[in-house]
Design a protein around this motif. Sequence first.
Motif, PDB file in Angstrom:
ATOM      1  N   SER A  66       8.256  -0.475   8.921  1.00 48.36           N
ATOM      2  CA  SER A  66       8.551  -1.525   7.959  1.00 48.36           C
ATOM      3  C   SER A  66       8.476  -0.943   6.555  1.00 48.36           C
ATOM      4  N   ASN A  67       9.349  -1.426   5.667  1.00 42.19           N
ATOM      5  CA  ASN A  67       9.276  -0.972   4.281  1.00 42.19           C
ATOM      6  C   ASN A  67       8.347  -1.883   3.479  1.00 42.19           C
ATOM      7  N   ARG A  68       8.216  -1.608   2.196  1.00 40.38           N
ATOM      8  CA  ARG A  68       7.248  -2.353   1.379  1.00 40.38           C
ATOM      9  C   ARG A  68       7.594  -3.841   1.306  1.00 40.38           C
ATOM     10  N   ARG A  69       8.844  -4.148   1.156  1.00 37.98           N
ATOM     11  CA  ARG A  69       9.230  -5.557   1.065  1.00 37.98           C
ATOM     12  C   ARG A  69       8.883  -6.298   2.349  1.00 37.98           C
ATOM     13  N   SER A  70       9.186  -5.682   3.486  1.00 34.60           N
ATOM     14  CA  SER A  70       8.869  -6.303   4.766  1.00 34.60           C
ATOM     15  C   SER A  70       7.357  -6.441   4.946  1.00 34.60           C
ATOM     16  N   PHE A  71       6.613  -5.412   4.501  1.00 32.89           N
ATOM     17  CA  PHE A  71       5.150  -5.465   4.573  1.00 32.89           C
ATOM     18  C   PHE A  71       4.591  -6.620   3.744  1.00 32.89           C
ATOM     19  N   GLU A  72       5.086  -6.784   2.532  1.00 35.26           N
ATOM     20  CA  GLU A  72       4.582  -7.855   1.668  1.00 35.26           C
ATOM     21  C   GLU A  72       4.845  -9.225   2.268  1.00 35.26           C
ATOM     22  N   MET A  73       5.985  -9.403   2.915  1.00 35.86           N
ATOM     23  CA  MET A  73       6.283 -10.673   3.577  1.00 35.86           C
ATOM     24  C   MET A  73       5.342 -10.902   4.750  1.00 35.86           C
ATOM     25  N   ALA A  74       5.097  -9.837   5.539  1.00 32.48           N
ATOM     26  CA  ALA A  74       4.192  -9.958   6.687  1.00 32.48           C
ATOM     27  C   ALA A  74       2.768 -10.240   6.229  1.00 32.48           C
ATOM     28  N   LEU A  75       2.357  -9.624   5.138  1.00 28.83           N
ATOM     29  CA  LEU A  75       0.996  -9.826   4.631  1.00 28.83           C
ATOM     30  C   LEU A  75       0.813 -11.265   4.151  1.00 28.83           C
ATOM     31  N   ALA A  76       1.812 -11.810   3.478  1.00 31.22           N
ATOM     32  CA  ALA A  76       1.731 -13.202   3.023  1.00 31.22           C
ATOM     33  C   ALA A  76       1.622 -14.150   4.210  1.00 31.22           C
ATOM     34  N   ARG A  77       2.366 -13.877   5.273  1.00 27.06           N
ATOM     35  CA  ARG A  77       2.271 -14.716   6.470  1.00 27.06           C
ATOM     36  C   ARG A  77       0.891 -14.618   7.102  1.00 27.06           C
ATOM     37  N   GLU A  78       0.322 -13.408   7.103  1.00 29.45           N
ATOM     38  CA  GLU A  78      -0.998 -13.227   7.722  1.00 29.45           C
ATOM     39  C   GLU A  78      -2.088 -13.909   6.910  1.00 29.45           C
ATOM     40  N   VAL A  79      -1.980 -13.859   5.579  1.00 28.64           N
ATOM     41  CA  VAL A  79      -2.938 -14.568   4.734  1.00 28.64           C
ATOM     42  C   VAL A  79      -2.911 -16.058   5.050  1.00 28.64           C
ATOM     43  N   ASP A  80      -1.738 -16.600   5.210  1.00 26.14           N
ATOM     44  CA  ASP A  80      -1.602 -18.025   5.530  1.00 26.14           C
ATOM     45  C   ASP A  80      -2.162 -18.325   6.909  1.00 26.14           C
ATOM     46  N   ARG A  81      -1.906 -17.447   7.871  1.00 26.52           N
ATOM     47  CA  ARG A  81      -2.381 -17.674   9.242  1.00 26.52           C
ATOM     48  C   ARG A  81      -3.898 -17.657   9.316  1.00 26.52           C
ATOM     49  N   VAL A  82      -4.517 -16.684   8.620  1.00 23.56           N
ATOM     50  CA  VAL A  82      -5.978 -16.581   8.621  1.00 23.56           C
ATOM     51  C   VAL A  82      -6.609 -17.818   7.987  1.00 23.56           C
ATOM     52  N   ALA A  83      -5.993 -18.307   6.909  1.00 29.07           N
ATOM     53  CA  ALA A  83      -6.529 -19.500   6.243  1.00 29.07           C
ATOM     54  C   ALA A  83      -6.482 -20.712   7.160  1.00 29.07           C
ATOM     55  N   ARG A  84      -5.458 -20.787   8.004  1.00 29.73           N
ATOM     56  CA  ARG A  84      -5.306 -21.954   8.886  1.00 29.73           C
ATOM     57  C   ARG A  84      -6.083 -21.823  10.181  1.00 29.73           C
ATOM     58  N   SER A  85      -6.126 -20.601  10.744  1.00 30.15           N
ATOM     59  CA  SER A  85      -6.716 -20.424  12.074  1.00 30.15           C
ATOM     60  C   SER A  85      -8.165 -19.963  12.036  1.00 30.15           C
ATOM     61  N   GLY A  86      -8.549 -19.272  10.965  1.00 34.55           N
ATOM     62  CA  GLY A  86      -9.900 -18.727  10.902  1.00 34.55           C
ATOM     63  C   GLY A  86     -10.087 -17.450  11.690  1.00 34.55           C
TER      64      GLY A  86
END
Length: 244
Positions: free
Chosen positions: A66-86
């Motif tokens: 994955s390139n940097r742009r794809s990484f940043e999108m994946a990281l934003a999704r993971e931040v959201d997932r952790v906030a919701r799921s714990g």
Amino acid sequence: MSALDTTSTPPLPIDARSLQLESALQLLQQAGALLPEAEPYSQVWLQGVLDALCDLSSKDALTGLSNRRSFEMALAREVDRVARSGEPALLLMLDIDHFKAVNDTYGHSAGDLVIQAVARAISQTVRPMDTVARVGGEEFAIILPNCPHSYGATVAERLRERVADQRLEVSPGQQLQVTVSLGGAFAPQWVRSSPLLWIERADRQLYRAKAEGRNRACLEPHVDSLVSAEERGMLFAVTQQDSE
């Protein structure tokens, strides 16, 4: 209605052969992308071209990660997932040690071989669900969802050892051992954080690994994985919005 909103009006029929796809097809050919075996300019063929272009735009050309742009999108999704799921999640930042010396001594082609070898070692060590990205010249990032604190140090050390065990032939008869430094931080669970804060935490540990001599992995202690002032502010803002 936004310019990308096509739900309310059907697309206008066009002659697919009027599309100027020469540059896109040349780019895909140079990248070695495979197109579907279908009639050129048919719907199936055009969909294959679009899918191949999307895949190409998300990948690092040298490593296929994955390139940097794809990484940043994946990281934003993971931040959201952790906030919701714990669920716990670990971010690892990784640098190749003394990479400039490799380029200066053996040339940039040898540097490319080293980057590709490190990329393979990382990919072969992590889980299919993990995201591995090349985010800079000799810099990599790994997002590990659902990674318990008790497992973080183990996986980081396994990555370090996997790279260090390699012997790379960078020129005829010349083998090179490559090492990496890693820094890691866990996303605070049940808290609305931000990708930038998470990266900063992992980067601090990466700098610590380098300062302590390189070829090592440093993870943020669990006791330090507390909610920062910025994250408390974000949490307070969300709470206020929910109560209004």
